[in-house]
Design an enzyme around this catalytic site. Structure first.
Site, PDB file in Angstrom:
ATOM      1  N   GLY A 173       0.822  -1.215   0.000  1.00 33.59           N
ATOM      2  CA  GLY A 173       0.000   0.000   0.000  1.00 33.59           C
ATOM      3  C   GLY A 173       0.852   1.258   0.000  1.00 33.59           C
ATOM      4  N   ALA A 174       1.899   1.272  -0.830  1.00 31.38           N
ATOM      5  CA  ALA A 174       2.795   2.435  -0.884  1.00 31.38           C
ATOM      6  C   ALA A 174       2.493   3.333  -2.077  1.00 31.38           C
ATOM      7  CB  ALA A 174       4.247   1.973  -0.940  1.00 31.38           C
ATOM      8  N   SER A 179      -0.060   5.268  -2.319  1.00 27.72           N
ATOM      9  CA  SER A 179      -0.979   6.333  -1.915  1.00 27.72           C
ATOM     10  C   SER A 179      -0.813   6.593  -0.422  1.00 27.72           C
ATOM     11  CB  SER A 179      -2.415   5.854  -2.200  1.00 27.72           C
ATOM     12  OG  SER A 179      -3.359   6.819  -1.819  1.00 27.72           O
ATOM     13  N   GLY A 180      -1.360   7.724   0.025  1.00 24.36           N
ATOM     14  CA  GLY A 180      -1.556   7.975   1.441  1.00 24.36           C
ATOM     15  C   GLY A 180      -0.335   7.840   2.336  1.00 24.36           C
ATOM     16  N   SER A 209      -5.927   0.494  13.293  1.00 26.06           N
ATOM     17  CA  SER A 209      -6.724   1.718  13.380  1.00 26.06           C
ATOM     18  C   SER A 209      -7.411   1.811  14.734  1.00 26.06           C
ATOM     19  CB  SER A 209      -7.793   1.721  12.285  1.00 26.06           C
ATOM     20  OG  SER A 209      -8.694   2.791  12.500  1.00 26.06           O
ATOM     21  N   TYR A 252     -14.984  -3.109   8.731  1.00 28.14           N
ATOM     22  CA  TYR A 252     -13.637  -2.522   8.666  1.00 28.14           C
ATOM     23  C   TYR A 252     -13.006  -2.526  10.065  1.00 28.14           C
ATOM     24  CZ  TYR A 252     -10.027   1.070   8.444  1.00 28.14           C
ATOM     25  OH  TYR A 252      -8.839   1.742   8.553  1.00 28.14           O
TER      26      TYR A 252
HETATM   27  N1  LIG Z   1      -6.842   7.347   6.409  1.00 23.98           N
HETATM   28  C1  LIG Z   1      -7.222   7.104   7.654  1.00 23.98           C
HETATM   29  O1  LIG Z   1      -7.903   7.914   8.323  1.00 23.98           O
HETATM   30  C2  LIG Z   1      -6.829   5.825   8.327  1.00 23.98           C
HETATM   31  C3  LIG Z   1      -7.112   5.684   9.710  1.00 23.98           C
HETATM   32  C4  LIG Z   1      -6.743   4.510  10.351  1.00 23.98           C
HETATM   33  C5  LIG Z   1      -6.097   3.503   9.639  1.00 23.98           C
HETATM   34  N2  LIG Z   1      -5.843   3.661   8.307  1.00 23.98           N
HETATM   35  C6  LIG Z   1      -5.163   2.557   7.597  1.00 23.98           C
HETATM   36  O2  LIG Z   1      -4.027   3.072   6.945  1.00 23.98           O
HETATM   37  C7  LIG Z   1      -3.666   2.207   5.861  1.00 23.98           C
HETATM   38  C8  LIG Z   1      -3.334   3.047   4.647  1.00 23.98           C
HETATM   39  O3  LIG Z   1      -4.481   3.793   4.284  1.00 23.98           O
HETATM   40  P1  LIG Z   1      -4.430   5.254   3.662  1.00 23.98           P
HETATM   41  O4  LIG Z   1      -5.200   6.124   4.561  1.00 23.98           O
HETATM   42  O5  LIG Z   1      -3.047   5.640   3.294  1.00 23.98           O
HETATM   43  O6  LIG Z   1      -5.353   5.003   2.359  1.00 23.98           O
HETATM   44  P2  LIG Z   1      -5.103   5.100   0.804  1.00 23.98           P
HETATM   45  O7  LIG Z   1      -4.541   6.411   0.436  1.00 23.98           O
HETATM   46  O8  LIG Z   1      -6.390   4.674   0.184  1.00 23.98           O
HETATM   47  O9  LIG Z   1      -3.984   3.972   0.538  1.00 23.98           O
HETATM   48  C9  LIG Z   1      -4.311   2.598   0.591  1.00 23.98           C
HETATM   49  C10 LIG Z   1      -3.219   1.794  -0.072  1.00 23.98           C
HETATM   50  O10 LIG Z   1      -3.626   0.399  -0.076  1.00 23.98           O
HETATM   51  C11 LIG Z   1      -3.576  -0.075  -1.418  1.00 23.98           C
HETATM   52  N3  LIG Z   1      -4.597  -1.087  -1.699  1.00 23.98           N
HETATM   53  C12 LIG Z   1      -5.937  -0.974  -1.489  1.00 23.98           C
HETATM   54  N4  LIG Z   1      -6.557  -2.084  -1.930  1.00 23.98           N
HETATM   55  C13 LIG Z   1      -5.594  -2.908  -2.427  1.00 23.98           C
HETATM   56  C14 LIG Z   1      -5.608  -4.189  -3.028  1.00 23.98           C
HETATM   57  N5  LIG Z   1      -6.745  -4.877  -3.231  1.00 23.98           N
HETATM   58  N6  LIG Z   1      -4.426  -4.739  -3.406  1.00 23.98           N
HETATM   59  C15 LIG Z   1      -3.275  -4.063  -3.234  1.00 23.98           C
HETATM   60  N7  LIG Z   1      -3.186  -2.844  -2.665  1.00 23.98           N
HETATM   61  C16 LIG Z   1      -4.346  -2.275  -2.278  1.00 23.98           C
HETATM   62  C17 LIG Z   1      -3.845   1.148  -2.271  1.00 23.98           C
HETATM   63  O11 LIG Z   1      -3.448   0.911  -3.602  1.00 23.98           O
HETATM   64  P3  LIG Z   1      -4.062   1.826  -4.823  1.00 23.98           P
HETATM   65  O12 LIG Z   1      -3.170   3.030  -4.920  1.00 23.98           O
HETATM   66  O13 LIG Z   1      -3.969   0.918  -5.997  1.00 23.98           O
HETATM   67  O14 LIG Z   1      -5.474   2.193  -4.461  1.00 23.98           O
HETATM   68  C18 LIG Z   1      -2.996   2.190  -1.539  1.00 23.98           C
HETATM   69  O15 LIG Z   1      -1.646   2.059  -1.881  1.00 23.98           O
HETATM   70  C19 LIG Z   1      -4.849   1.243   5.695  1.00 23.98           C
HETATM   71  O16 LIG Z   1      -4.522  -0.003   6.282  1.00 23.98           O
HETATM   72  C20 LIG Z   1      -5.971   1.907   6.492  1.00 23.98           C
HETATM   73  O17 LIG Z   1      -6.882   0.966   7.008  1.00 23.98           O
HETATM   74  C21 LIG Z   1      -6.187   4.793   7.642  1.00 23.98           C
END
Ligand SMILES: NC(=O)c1ccc[n+]([C@@H]2O[C@H](COP(=O)([O-])OP(=O)(O)OC[C@H]3O[C@@H](n4cnc5c(N)ncnc54)[C@H](OP(=O)(O)O)[C@@H]3O)[C@@H](O)[C@H]2O)c1
Length: 277
Positions: A10-11, A13-14, A136, A161
């Protein structure tokens, strides 16, 4: 981090992308997974700009599919050594769907990918290696019902989730217990509510709410990545094992997340579902 190899899911994005770029700037070589070629190319360009001397690598696959998790682990397992493994890919889905493995897709992506990738890469992790898993604070709303791990009954996006993020903490707990004495550590974290692409593709009204809330209440991906970076690189946590962190400090997860019997049971069920002996 000079000379270290860091594997991160998941590198593209985000917070995962921000963490990868910072670690590359600190001298690390980044090996990441991606499912979208165009986004992978963008991330790779950023990593090269951050550290041109390192031969960063990308492996393509869908982390909600057991076959892809195993293939990716096999490809990444060709690395001579891995210093840090960061399990981070995750998503929230407002509609229930099963993968071709018959697994509910949130459980498959958010929990099973951490479990399978980690287990298959463990032989490449040597003394002093670290495993960091993004969980989370949403786990606080969750309970684990082993009779409905695949959320067949009354599916609702946020609770499912939250359950997957509870699984991340239980997984880390059992993993840490198994790693005790090896010199390898496993910790997990809550990044905060972060304004990333998270939730944008979740579907339904929930997605609209998350989108609306992010500019108001969300912290930046830079801030959100801080605890990942801390756990991946700080000497302060070199010997800390099995903890849940928030804002670079040990935090107390819920009683459900500290249930050792559930942690062991989840491990056994996950191994069976993944076909890992
Ligand atoms: N944002 C928040 O408020 C928050 C809060 C608590 C925990 N988190 C956790 O933080 C982590 C990162 O999330 P983020 O906020 O950075 O979100 P994000 O910007 O949506 O990034 C998610 C990453 O996961 C990848 N991904 C999603 N589905 C996938 C799949 N089927 N196969 C391979 N890769 C996949 C995405 O790839 P693509 O670029 O291809 O989409 C992206 O690189 C997650 O585990 C999330 O649960 C986030």
């Amino acid at each position: 981090m000079h000379g270290k190899t860091i594997v991160i899911t998941g590198a593209t994005s985000g917070i995962g992308e921000v963490a990868a770029i910072h670690l590359a700037q600190q001298g690390a070589r980044i090996v990441f997974t991606a499912r979208d070629k165009a986004r992978a190319d963008v991330t790779m360009a950023k990593l090269r700009a951050a550290n041109a001397a390192a031969a960063h690598a990308v492996h393509m696959g869908d982390l909600s599919l057991l076959a892809d998790m195993k293939r990716l682990a096999g490809e990444i397992g060709q690395e001579p050594r891995i210093d840090v493994l960061i399990n981070n890919a995750g998503a929230l889905f407002y509609a229930r769907r099963e993968t071709r493995d018959g697994l509910e897709r949130t459980f498959a992506l958010n929990h099973m990918s951490y479990f399978v990738i980690t287990n298959l890469l463990l032989p490449k992790l040597k003394r002093d290696a670290r495993i960091v898993s993004t969980s989370s604070g949403a786990h606080r709303r969750a309970k684990l019902d082993f009779s409905d791990l695949q959320s067949c009954r009354g599916y609702s996006g946020l609770p499912v989730y939250s359950k997957s993020k509870l699984c991340n903490i239980l997984f880390t707990r059992e993993l840490a217990r198994r790693l005790a004495g090896t010199g390898i550590t496993a910790n997990c974290l809550h990044p905060g509510f972060v304004a990333t692409r998270f939730g944008d593709q979740s579907g339904g009204i929930g997605s609209l709410l998350v989108r609306a809330a992010k500019p108001i209440a969300g912290i930046s991906p830079e801030e959100g990545a801080r605890t990942i970076l801390y756990l991946a690189s700080s000497p302060e946590v070199a010997n800390v094992n099995g903890e849940y962190f928030y804002e670079c400090k040990v935090a107390g997860p819920t009683a459900e997340a500290r249930n050792d019997a559930d942690a062991k049971k989840l491990w056994d069920v996950s191994a069976q579902l993944a076909g890992l002996g």
